[in-house]
Enzyme design. Sequence first.
Site, PDB file in Angstrom:
ATOM      1  CG  ASP A  80     -53.488  43.544  -3.982  1.00 25.76           C
ATOM      2  OD1 ASP A  80     -54.050  43.272  -5.060  1.00 25.76           O
ATOM      3  OD2 ASP A  80     -52.280  43.302  -3.756  1.00 25.76           O
TER       4      ASP A  80
ATOM      5  CE  LYS B 205     -50.607  41.676  -0.858  1.00 26.79           C
ATOM      6  NZ  LYS B 205     -50.754  43.083  -1.294  1.00 26.79           N
TER       7      LYS B 205
ATOM      8  CE  LYS C 296     -49.206  41.212  -4.307  1.00 25.55           C
ATOM      9  NZ  LYS C 296     -49.779  42.557  -4.559  1.00 25.55           N
TER      10      LYS C 296
END
Length: 248
Positions: A117, A179, A208
């Site tokens: 991430d 995300k 996400k």
Amino acid sequence: MIEYRIEEAVAKYREFYEFKPVRESAGIEDVKSAIEHTNLKPFATPDDIKKLCLEARENRFHGVCVNPCYVKLAREELEGTDVKVVTVVGFPLGANETRTKAHEAIFAVESGADEIDMVINVGMLKAKEWEYVYEDIRSVVESVKGKVVKVIIETCYLDTEEKIAACVISKLAGAHFVKTSTGFGTGGATAEDVHLMKWIVGDEMGVKASGGIRTFEDAVKMIMYGADRIGTSSGVKIVQGGEERYGG
């Protein structure tokens, strides 16, 4: 080319966008399989990470998300399970040099990370330095080919057109997910942002939702509006809420 694709996406948004759920409901197993059980606290201890991994195994979560120094430990604790080890790069500001992010990602994978991430360079995005943002993401994707890369766009700092641009560039750069948040900014995930992000990236990429998701109802709402993964430090509480609602 990047600027054209952004302008095209913004024009389509203005003409066609409609905020509505992408699915009718989500059950407890949907929620469990979407959760990335998270502890990114600066004061997290090895014992905290061991507990996180145990909870993820017991609840059959998709993965755990930990700081880079705990990737090896998480890998050891989750050996023999399907639970993924997720870690962060350029976290939480996204302001590292591109080569630093790429090397962080390489080291993380060498330590046992399954997914990365990374935080987008928010300042460069807001300055419309599209090529810089593209290369920043692309370098991480290329450095860990075969691994899932998610781009944290930190929605709390962006206006609508900047959110669209971040999603378009992430997709062009080959990332696998976008995300919402680091959890360290001024705000977390909202259904509106999740839905917009999914509308822009489509089914070719995942979304996400992360930041402020603390209840079963929160998680279900995010999934209904387009989230494929849920980043949360409240995974166990969320599952307990679902079990109380549906039995389990």
